[in-house]
Enzyme design. Structure first.
Site, PDB file in Angstrom:
ATOM      1  N   GLU A   1       0.850  -1.227  -0.216  1.00 29.67           N
ATOM      2  CA  GLU A   1      -0.047  -0.020   0.059  1.00 29.67           C
ATOM      3  C   GLU A   1       1.014   1.382  -0.030  1.00 29.67           C
ATOM      4  O   GLU A   1       1.554   1.327   0.844  1.00 29.67           O
ATOM      5  CB  GLU A   1      -0.883  -0.088   1.094  1.00 29.67           C
ATOM      6  CG  GLU A   1      -2.024   1.131   1.150  1.00 29.67           C
ATOM      7  CD  GLU A   1      -2.965   1.039   2.261  1.00 29.67           C
ATOM      8  OE1 GLU A   1      -3.259  -0.089   2.547  1.00 29.67           O
ATOM      9  OE2 GLU A   1      -3.433   2.188   2.653  1.00 29.67           O
TER      10      GLU A   1
ATOM     11  N   ASP B   1       3.828 -15.138  11.229  1.00 29.33           N
ATOM     12  CA  ASP B   1       2.820 -15.290  10.651  1.00 29.33           C
ATOM     13  C   ASP B   1       1.581 -14.357  10.845  1.00 29.33           C
ATOM     14  O   ASP B   1       0.882 -14.057  11.965  1.00 29.33           O
ATOM     15  CB  ASP B   1       2.272 -16.642  11.490  1.00 29.33           C
ATOM     16  CG  ASP B   1       0.912 -17.349  10.916  1.00 29.33           C
ATOM     17  OD1 ASP B   1       0.299 -16.684  10.111  1.00 29.33           O
ATOM     18  OD2 ASP B   1       0.871 -18.395  10.956  1.00 29.33           O
TER      19      ASP B   1
HETATM   20  C1  MEV Z   1      -5.978   2.923   4.905  1.00 27.55           C
HETATM   21  O1  MEV Z   1      -5.345   1.789   4.565  1.00 27.55           O
HETATM   22  C2  MEV Z   1      -6.192   3.081   6.400  1.00 27.55           C
HETATM   23  C3  MEV Z   1      -6.835   4.091   7.046  1.00 27.55           C
HETATM   24  O2  MEV Z   1      -8.282   4.099   6.381  1.00 27.55           O
HETATM   25  C4  MEV Z   1      -6.880   4.051   8.464  1.00 27.55           C
HETATM   26  C5  MEV Z   1      -7.889   4.871   8.944  1.00 27.55           C
HETATM   27  O3  MEV Z   1      -8.972   5.151   8.485  1.00 27.55           O
HETATM   28  O4  MEV Z   1      -7.660   5.168  10.320  1.00 27.55           O
HETATM   29  C6  MEV Z   1      -6.383   5.343   6.566  1.00 27.55           C
END
Ligand code: MEV
Length: 436
Positions: free
Chosen positions: A84, A294
């Site tokens: 990500e 894991d």
């Molecule tokens: C995205 O991968 C994660 C978030 O949605 C976490 C959150 O909303 O606290 C940005």
């Protein structure tokens, strides 16, 4: 679409031939792609092939580094395996933010792991209790060869208890067993002990008078560790005066008000809590993966912990008192730094070396910090700019790659989006303009 028996016995090339012929005939590039991801070092490829069964190729994830983490007074650069785009940038931003504010402080709240022998017994519970008290030493004796090495390292079986679960399920009893596995995640150790306990239970029962006279014996259903480890728990915290959280006192107070409310929302609203904790797991999973642990076990255990009070809730908490802002996480993490992939996968060894070959307790601390940092960065963005600004900036490269942008187009696009908002359509428009 076809069936096959004996697939696992084919050679790797035969497997590729079969899968491409029967399932990928519409995808001409299949064989090229599969082979493109093979490592040219044959020994290294063989190592990866043997991690699992029916391997045809390698599936890469980026391994990145988030530097500047001060944890209990020591500086770390944390390896993170994640696809990500914004996660490592967010972690790095948070680590830097807390670096001159005392860094992260951690505490190990427990390292106990749990496993069960689940069994049925339809006789008298008192008879079972007497039997258990009598044979309990035998469980330790019969597992002596398994526990010997673990005991040398300071671990072993902590306790074995008989639990009556018949109120919830007819005839259901457990041996509830606790373990200390020191630097190993310990799954093999725990499961080996449990399977021996199961055998001992049945063998001893067969020669126990009050069972033989009644013809009623315990029947082992299964022996398995639990990935729910609420007593293998670590806490990580950051704190600073409220005034340090904004350019002005007013800005700082507004930030703290909104940030605290965001955390409280995640504490009471499961819809938000799931996304909130997902962001935490962005950080935790990335470290868990990089260090060869894991992640499915960690995920399952963490979410069960988040729901332990009967409603799914936030893993992080906030407190503001006497002008001091405190933000912390408590999270169960059963991690290992020896055994499993840790001594096999070259990138796992490298990741652990980057962390100065931590003990499992140290890895628990580091991983919890990565989760807390991730959550701080996410909530910080959410209550100020919103996440899309940073997120889309990081995502720009992915969109450019999707449209096979040339080097020149990329440079121009990066330059253009320094001052313009990145959206999918804005990138397409720009590319179309450049190409026309
Ligand atoms: C995205 O991968 C994660 C978030 O949605 C976490 C959150 O909303 O606290 C940005």
């Amino acid at each position: 679409m076809s069936k096959i028996s004996g697939f696992s016995k084919l050679t790797k090339l035969q497997k590729i031939d079969w899968i491409t012929e029967h399932y990928l005939s519409h995808y001409p590039k299949a064989k090229t792609i599969i082979k493109q991801y093979w490592n040219i070092d044959e020994a290294l490829q063989k190592l990866h092939d043997e991690f699992t069964e029916n391997t045809i190729s390698n599936y890469y994830l980026p391994l990145g580094v988030a530097p500047n983490f001060e944890i209990d007074g020591k500086l770390y650069a944390i390896p993170m395996a994640i696809e990500e785009s914004s996660v490592i940038a967010a972690a790095s931003k948070a680590s830097k933010f807390w670096l001159d504010k005392g860094g992260f402080k951690t505490e190990i709240l427990g390292t106990t792991k749990v496993g069960h022998v689940h069994f049925s017994f339809s006789g008298k519970p008192e008879a079972l209790k007497d039997f258990f008290e009598q044979v309990k030493p035998q469980f330790y004796k019969d597992t002596a060869s398994i526990t010997k090495n673990m005991e040398k390292r300071g671990g072993g079986i902590k306790d074995i208890a008989l639990i009556d679960k018949t109120e919830s399920l007819d005839n259901y009893f457990q041996l509830y067993c606790t373990f200390e596995t020191v630097d190993a995640m310990g799954a093999n150790f725990i499961n080996s002990c449990l399977e021996q306990f199961g055998q001992t239970l049945e063998a001893e029962a067969k020669i126990y008078d009050s069972f033989t006279s009644e013809g009623n014996y315990p029947e082992v259903i299964m022996c398995i560790l639990s990935n729910y480890v609420p007593e293998c728990l670590v806490k990580a915290e950051v704190s600073c005066p409220v005034s340090q959280l904004g350019k002005t006192q007013e800005e700082a107070e507004k930030f703290v008000r909104k940030f605290s409310q965001a955390i409280k929302i995640a504490e009471i609203e499961p819809y938000r809590a799931v996304t909130h904790n997902k962001g935490i797991m962005n950080g935790i999973d990335a470290v868990v993966l990089a260090t060869g642990n894991d992640f499915r076990a960690v995920e399952a255990g963490v979410h069960a912990f988040a729901a332990r009070k009967g409603q799914y809730s936030s893993l992080t908490h906030v407190n503001v008192e006497d002008g001091l802002f405190r933000f912390w996480i408590e999270v169960p993490l059963a991690l290992g730094t020896i055994g499993g992939l840790t001594s096999l996968h070259p990138l796992v060894k490298l990741s652990l070396a980057m962390l100065n070959d931590p003990s499992s307790k140290d890895l628990m601390r580091i991983t919890a910090v990565a989760g807390l940092a991730q959550n701080f960065a996410a909530v910080n963005s959410l209550v100020t700019t919103g996440i899309q600004k940073g997120h889309m900036k990081m995502h720009l490269m992915n969109i450019l790659n999707q449209f096979e942008a040339s080097e020149k187009e990329r440079t121009e696009a990066v330059d253009y989006f320094k001052t313009n908002t990145v959206t999918h359509s804005a990138v397409i428009n720009l590319l179309e303009k450049m190409r026309s």
